[in-house]
Write a protein that holds these residues in place. Structure first.
Motif, PDB file in Angstrom:
ATOM      1  N   LEU A  15      -2.732   5.880  12.470  1.00 15.69           N
ATOM      2  CA  LEU A  15      -1.942   5.111  11.836  1.00 15.69           C
ATOM      3  C   LEU A  15      -3.078   4.094  11.153  1.00 15.69           C
ATOM      4  N   GLY A  16      -2.915   3.815   9.799  1.00 20.52           N
ATOM      5  CA  GLY A  16      -3.909   2.859   9.212  1.00 20.52           C
ATOM      6  C   GLY A  16      -3.277   1.663   8.624  1.00 20.52           C
ATOM      7  N   VAL A  17      -3.254   0.493   9.132  1.00 19.59           N
ATOM      8  CA  VAL A  17      -2.586  -0.642   8.717  1.00 19.59           C
ATOM      9  C   VAL A  17      -3.327  -1.506   7.770  1.00 19.59           C
ATOM     10  N   CYS A  18      -3.091  -1.634   6.434  1.00 21.50           N
ATOM     11  CA  CYS A  18      -3.845  -2.276   5.580  1.00 21.50           C
ATOM     12  C   CYS A  18      -3.495  -3.734   5.707  1.00 21.50           C
ATOM     13  N   THR A  19      -4.896  -4.354   6.017  1.00 18.07           N
ATOM     14  CA  THR A  19      -5.103  -5.778   6.398  1.00 18.07           C
ATOM     15  C   THR A  19      -5.981  -6.436   5.161  1.00 18.07           C
ATOM     16  N   ASN A  20      -6.005  -5.799   3.982  1.00 16.26           N
ATOM     17  CA  ASN A  20      -6.758  -6.326   2.955  1.00 16.26           C
ATOM     18  C   ASN A  20      -5.671  -7.549   2.464  1.00 16.26           C
ATOM     19  N   THR A  21      -6.294  -8.116   1.301  1.00 12.93           N
ATOM     20  CA  THR A  21      -5.606  -9.444   1.094  1.00 12.93           C
ATOM     21  C   THR A  21      -4.010  -9.619   0.927  1.00 12.93           C
ATOM     22  N   LEU A  22      -3.603  -8.879   0.159  1.00 17.29           N
ATOM     23  CA  LEU A  22      -2.264  -8.972  -0.119  1.00 17.29           C
ATOM     24  C   LEU A  22      -1.400  -8.379   0.923  1.00 17.29           C
ATOM     25  N   CYS A  23      -1.722  -7.112   1.652  1.00 25.49           N
ATOM     26  CA  CYS A  23      -0.830  -6.695   2.597  1.00 25.49           C
ATOM     27  C   CYS A  23      -0.965  -7.784   3.696  1.00 25.49           C
ATOM     28  N   TYR A  80       3.904  -2.173  -2.683  1.00 24.61           N
ATOM     29  CA  TYR A  80       4.880  -2.238  -1.730  1.00 24.61           C
ATOM     30  C   TYR A  80       4.251  -2.649  -0.436  1.00 24.61           C
ATOM     31  N   ALA A  81       3.641  -3.662  -0.413  1.00 21.75           N
ATOM     32  CA  ALA A  81       3.022  -4.572   0.630  1.00 21.75           C
ATOM     33  C   ALA A  81       3.989  -4.859   1.580  1.00 21.75           C
ATOM     34  N   PRO A  82       3.710  -4.889   3.014  1.00 24.28           N
ATOM     35  CA  PRO A  82       2.652  -4.365   3.505  1.00 24.28           C
ATOM     36  C   PRO A  82       2.733  -2.920   3.807  1.00 24.28           C
ATOM     37  N   VAL A  83       1.809  -1.934   3.843  1.00 26.69           N
ATOM     38  CA  VAL A  83       1.584  -0.643   3.936  1.00 26.69           C
ATOM     39  C   VAL A  83       1.073  -0.073   5.033  1.00 26.69           C
ATOM     40  N   VAL A  84       1.658   0.687   5.495  1.00 29.54           N
ATOM     41  CA  VAL A  84       1.127   1.582   6.821  1.00 29.54           C
ATOM     42  C   VAL A  84       0.799   3.018   6.356  1.00 29.54           C
ATOM     43  N   MET A  85      -0.275   3.561   6.545  1.00 29.53           N
ATOM     44  CA  MET A  85      -0.477   5.071   6.138  1.00 29.53           C
ATOM     45  C   MET A  85      -0.491   5.741   7.698  1.00 29.53           C
ATOM     46  N   VAL A  86       0.301   6.996   7.724  1.00 27.48           N
ATOM     47  CA  VAL A  86       0.097   7.772   8.769  1.00 27.48           C
ATOM     48  C   VAL A  86      -0.765   9.157   8.044  1.00 27.48           C
ATOM     49  N   ASN A  87      -1.822   9.295   8.755  1.00 27.40           N
ATOM     50  CA  ASN A  87      -2.762  10.764   8.134  1.00 27.40           C
ATOM     51  C   ASN A  87      -2.546  10.722   6.633  1.00 27.40           C
ATOM     52  N   PHE A 129       1.821   7.492   2.940  1.00 22.58           N
ATOM     53  CA  PHE A 129       2.524   6.093   2.761  1.00 22.58           C
ATOM     54  C   PHE A 129       3.770   5.869   3.415  1.00 22.58           C
ATOM     55  N   PHE A 130       3.926   4.449   4.274  1.00 24.20           N
ATOM     56  CA  PHE A 130       5.100   3.874   4.777  1.00 24.20           C
ATOM     57  C   PHE A 130       5.198   2.588   4.187  1.00 24.20           C
ATOM     58  N   ASP A 131       5.885   2.413   3.500  1.00 23.32           N
ATOM     59  CA  ASP A 131       6.139   1.101   2.559  1.00 23.32           C
ATOM     60  C   ASP A 131       6.955   0.015   3.168  1.00 23.32           C
ATOM     61  N   ASN A 132       6.545  -1.255   2.686  1.00 24.27           N
ATOM     62  CA  ASN A 132       7.295  -2.399   2.863  1.00 24.27           C
ATOM     63  C   ASN A 132       7.611  -2.230   4.665  1.00 24.27           C
ATOM     64  N   MET A 133       6.686  -2.240   5.359  1.00 25.51           N
ATOM     65  CA  MET A 133       6.873  -2.046   6.844  1.00 25.51           C
ATOM     66  C   MET A 133       7.069  -3.745   7.401  1.00 25.51           C
ATOM     67  N   THR A 134       7.494  -3.789   8.586  1.00 25.16           N
ATOM     68  CA  THR A 134       7.730  -4.875   9.364  1.00 25.16           C
ATOM     69  C   THR A 134       7.118  -4.512  10.549  1.00 25.16           C
ATOM     70  N   PRO A 135       6.833  -5.400  11.625  1.00 27.00           N
ATOM     71  CA  PRO A 135       6.422  -5.078  12.904  1.00 27.00           C
ATOM     72  C   PRO A 135       7.449  -4.315  13.597  1.00 27.00           C
ATOM     73  N   ASP A 136       8.873  -4.535  13.302  1.00 24.88           N
ATOM     74  CA  ASP A 136       9.911  -3.855  14.068  1.00 24.88           C
ATOM     75  C   ASP A 136       9.878  -2.365  13.766  1.00 24.88           C
ATOM     76  N   SER A 137       9.858  -2.222  12.324  1.00 17.75           N
ATOM     77  CA  SER A 137       9.692  -0.878  11.749  1.00 17.75           C
ATOM     78  C   SER A 137       8.559  -0.122  11.979  1.00 17.75           C
ATOM     79  N   ALA A 138       7.451  -0.808  12.234  1.00 15.04           N
ATOM     80  CA  ALA A 138       6.146  -0.032  12.450  1.00 15.04           C
ATOM     81  C   ALA A 138       6.197   0.420  14.092  1.00 15.04           C
ATOM     82  N   ARG A 139       6.591  -0.441  14.692  1.00 13.07           N
ATOM     83  CA  ARG A 139       6.824  -0.173  16.040  1.00 13.07           C
ATOM     84  C   ARG A 139       7.972   1.037  16.462  1.00 13.07           C
TER      85      ARG A 139
END
Length: 229
Positions: free
Chosen positions: A82-90, A138-145, A148-158
């Protein structure tokens, strides 16, 4: 060589295939690094030695490249990275909060020194920060391998992490209908496709809003100075 008697001939054949695509052998280094990563899950010292031998360059030259690019790992990572984007907008939209939630969920202190490059105890899930996935709409975005997994929240990421660890069916927000493993993704990046490249939309609705507004209002790009040639 570290690879088994079964793996080594296969790797040599794949490496020869890759090298043959380039006018100069050393130009094949990047895909060769993905190839050895697809075998071991990371680029080991032995993997670098294999690349050096196949290309006729030094191991130091290989290491200088493999340690420069963050897509190459120097230690084992999760089957699903899992790569969590932590650049400016995300980050503004919640990326930092998502990363901290996932680090804690996987058993790491999200504020400690060891919260980078987390791997779950079962080896199923790895976690890292990444810089800009080029999906700001689609921020915030998480990538898995790299999917794209778009419009994520802490709950959906968990929940995503729990589903991956449980072996549940997980599908990217956009792109192919199934999620490949880290090793499989590395093999794809080495140049051996899995037939999924054309699956899913090439652009989602949020990416096309500007185009639709332009069509609605009849907006067009200005002609270049001096007219067209």
């Amino acid at each position: 060589m570290p690879f088994s008697d079964e793996a080594l001939p296969r790797l040599r054949a794949d490496a020869a295939d890759i090298i043959g695509r380039y006018p100069r052998a050393r130009s094949a280094l990047l895909p060769l690094l993905h190839l050895v990563q697809s075998e071991e899950g990371y680029v080991s010292d032995d993997g670098m030695a294999f690349c050096a031998e196949m290309l006729g360059i030094t191991k130091t030259e290989v290491k200088g490249v493999s340690t420069f690019y963050t897509m190459y790992k120097d230690r084992p990572v999760g089957d699903y990275q899992l790569g969590v984007c932590t650049n400016t907008l995300c980050a503004i939209m919640g990326g930092d909060e998502i990363y901290a939630a996932l680090a804690e969920h996987l058993g790491a202190d999200p504020h400690g020194d060891a919260h980078h490059d987390v791997v779950s105890p079962d080896g199923k899930v790895g976690l890292e920060r990444v810089e800009c996935n080029a999906a700001c709409d689609y921020a915030p975005v998480v990538m898995v391998n790299w999917e794209f997994f778009d419009n994520m929240t802490p709950d959906s990421a968990r929940q995503l992490v729990d589903d991956l660890r449980a072996g549940n069916d997980v599908r990217p927000t956009r792109g192919p209908d199934r999620l490949c493993t880290w090793k499989q993704a590395s093999r794809i990046l080495a140049g051996f496709g899995d037939g999924q490249a054309a699956e899913g939309p090439s652009a989602g609705p949020a990416s096309l809003v500007g185009l639709e507004l332009a069509k609605e209002h009849g907006w067009t790009a200005p002609e270049p100075a001096g007219g067209t040639k």
